[in-house]
Scaffold this motif. Structure first.
Motif, mmCIF file in Angstrom:
data_model
loop_
_atom_site.group_PDB
_atom_site.id
_atom_site.type_symbol
_atom_site.label_atom_id
_atom_site.label_comp_id
_atom_site.label_asym_id
_atom_site.label_seq_id
_atom_site.Cartn_x
_atom_site.Cartn_y
_atom_site.Cartn_z
ATOM 1 N N LEU A 186 0.779 -1.304 -0.045
ATOM 2 C CA LEU A 186 0.038 0.127 0.001
ATOM 3 C C LEU A 186 0.781 1.393 0.061
ATOM 4 C CD1 LEU A 186 -2.994 -0.643 2.368
ATOM 5 C CD2 LEU A 186 -2.802 -0.950 -0.003
ATOM 6 N N ASN A 225 0.742 3.082 -3.259
ATOM 7 C CA ASN A 225 -0.864 3.359 -3.842
ATOM 8 C C ASN A 225 -0.891 4.848 -3.919
ATOM 9 O OD1 ASN A 225 -3.513 2.598 -4.381
ATOM 10 N ND2 ASN A 225 -3.840 3.991 -2.529
ATOM 11 N N ASN A 262 -3.439 6.803 -4.252
ATOM 12 C CA ASN A 262 -4.811 7.534 -3.963
ATOM 13 C C ASN A 262 -5.428 6.898 -2.798
ATOM 14 O OD1 ASN A 262 -6.996 8.810 -3.639
ATOM 15 N ND2 ASN A 262 -7.628 9.141 -5.812
ATOM 16 N N ASN A 263 -4.602 7.011 -1.567
ATOM 17 C CA ASN A 263 -5.126 6.601 -0.435
ATOM 18 C C ASN A 263 -6.401 7.091 0.008
ATOM 19 O OD1 ASN A 263 -2.901 4.801 -0.029
ATOM 20 N ND2 ASN A 263 -1.699 6.457 0.919
ATOM 21 N N GLN A 288 -9.311 7.895 -1.766
ATOM 22 C CA GLN A 288 -10.086 7.025 -2.474
ATOM 23 C C GLN A 288 -10.406 5.662 -1.764
ATOM 24 O OE1 GLN A 288 -12.485 8.649 -4.404
ATOM 25 N NE2 GLN A 288 -13.465 6.423 -4.497
ATOM 26 N N MET A 289 -9.200 5.164 -1.604
ATOM 27 C CA MET A 289 -9.078 3.646 -1.101
ATOM 28 C C MET A 289 -9.989 3.563 0.202
ATOM 29 S SD MET A 289 -6.006 1.353 -0.294
ATOM 30 C CE MET A 289 -5.371 2.355 0.767
ATOM 31 N N LEU A 290 -9.654 4.486 0.890
ATOM 32 C CA LEU A 290 -10.160 4.678 2.505
ATOM 33 C C LEU A 290 -11.714 5.020 2.298
ATOM 34 C CD1 LEU A 290 -7.494 6.461 4.527
ATOM 35 C CD2 LEU A 290 -8.270 4.244 4.875
ATOM 36 N N SER A 305 -13.648 4.000 0.008
ATOM 37 C CA SER A 305 -14.264 2.982 -0.735
ATOM 38 C C SER A 305 -14.228 1.694 0.137
ATOM 39 C CB SER A 305 -13.749 2.857 -2.012
ATOM 40 O OG SER A 305 -13.776 3.911 -2.841
ATOM 41 N N ASN A 306 -13.329 1.587 1.095
ATOM 42 C CA ASN A 306 -12.974 0.241 1.733
ATOM 43 C C ASN A 306 -12.840 0.349 3.161
ATOM 44 O OD1 ASN A 306 -12.504 -1.540 -1.075
ATOM 45 N ND2 ASN A 306 -11.308 0.245 -1.178
ATOM 46 N N ILE A 338 -9.226 -3.996 3.933
ATOM 47 C CA ILE A 338 -8.332 -4.036 2.660
ATOM 48 C C ILE A 338 -7.365 -5.053 2.867
ATOM 49 C CG2 ILE A 338 -6.514 -2.449 1.699
ATOM 50 C CD1 ILE A 338 -7.727 -0.221 3.134
ATOM 51 N N VAL A 368 -4.062 -6.673 0.564
ATOM 52 C CA VAL A 368 -3.284 -6.767 -0.341
ATOM 53 C C VAL A 368 -2.040 -7.668 -0.204
ATOM 54 C CG1 VAL A 368 -3.581 -4.084 -1.226
ATOM 55 C CG2 VAL A 368 -1.745 -4.848 0.660
#
Length: 267
Positions: A185, A188, A190-191, A193-195, A197-198, A201, A203
């Motif tokens: 991560l 990554n 775009n943290n 957007q990831m946070l 959306s999810n 997580i 990986v």
């Protein structure tokens, strides 16, 4: 001037013009056991520093017209400032209360909330790093996001037994960059957007799985929770107390002198 006997007991170890550095001037270095380097090396460094300083003084004396009266006034001002500083410091440290109750911290936080702004993402999370082939992986994935107390207890036991690394302090706010360090991560882009959306997580790299369950997060420029800035606020409050004590000391000294008629102002 020293007599011949005194000069033998306290020999000159360096000289710039007619200014001398004697052995007694560096005794404090030889007698200080806190230094890691050997005393000979420390003495040599001190001698070099002393020589450079004396050369600068000599050069300045040749190229500057020095007002001795002004120089002496500045030296006195500096001396008095040091005396006052040491007096203030001793008084403040003696009187200062460094204990800050939570209620005072909370009150300060509510009044000055807008002054705090996050420079980076912070999260409350559960995290575990395990081997990809671990048979208990599916069980760990299920337990990681559970809110049941028994499941949380089982999760911590599994983490202690099988994890290569884990973080289960879910009441603690931590910088997101710190928790994803040395995981895929970290790359990554775009943290945010990831946070958004999810909550869970997962990986992998070649050999390990990295599992995160995000309980809560705050983004850059948002107001941090009290828990995250509690220590910072405590330091601010203690520093304000320190300043107030110093100011009160000046007032008390002045008022006492005024009451006792210790000074006079002439027209």
């Amino acid at each position: 001037m020293k007599s011949e006997d005194e000069e033998e007991e306290d020999p000159v170890i360096a000289a710039v013009g007619r200014t001398y550095l004697r052995a007694s001037d560096v005794d404090f270095i030889r007698g200080d056991s806190q230094f890691d380097l050997d005393s000979a090396e420390l003495v040599n460094r001190y001698v070099q520093t002393w020589i450079k300083k004396q050369l600068m003084i000599k050069e300045a004396s040749k190229n500057l017209t020095i007002n001795e009266a002004e120089l002496n006034r500045k030296l006195l001002d500096y001396r008095y400032a040091l005396i006052i500083y040491e007096f203030e410091k001793a008084h403040v440290e003696q009187q200062l209360n460094k204990e800050v109750p939570l209620e005072e911290i909370r009150e300060y936080y509510e009044k000055h909330k807008d002054n705090f702004s996050l420079k980076e993402i912070i999260v409350r999370t559960n995290f575990i790093k395990i081997e990809k082939s671990l048979p208990q992986k599916r069980q760990i994935e299920r337990l990681l996001s559970s809110t049941r107390e028994n499941d949380r207890k089982d999760m911590k036991e599994l983490a202690q037994r099988y994890a290569n690394n884990y973080f289960m302090e879910d009441s603690t706010w931590i910088r997101f960059d710190d928790i994803i360090l040395n995981t895929p991560l970290a790359q990554n882009a775009n943290n945010v957007q990831m946070l958004k959306s999810n909550r869970t997580i997962s990986v992998d790299d070649d050999s390990h799985s990295y599992l995160f369950h995000i309980l809560e997060y705050r983004l850059q420029d948002q107001v941090p929770p009290l828990e995250f800035v509690r220590e910072e606020i405590s330091k601010i409050i203690v520093n304000k107390r320190r300043v107030a004590l110093a100011e009160q000391l000046h007032k008390d000294v002045y008022n006492k002198a005024l009451e006792n008629k210790e000074f006079t102002i002439y027209d």
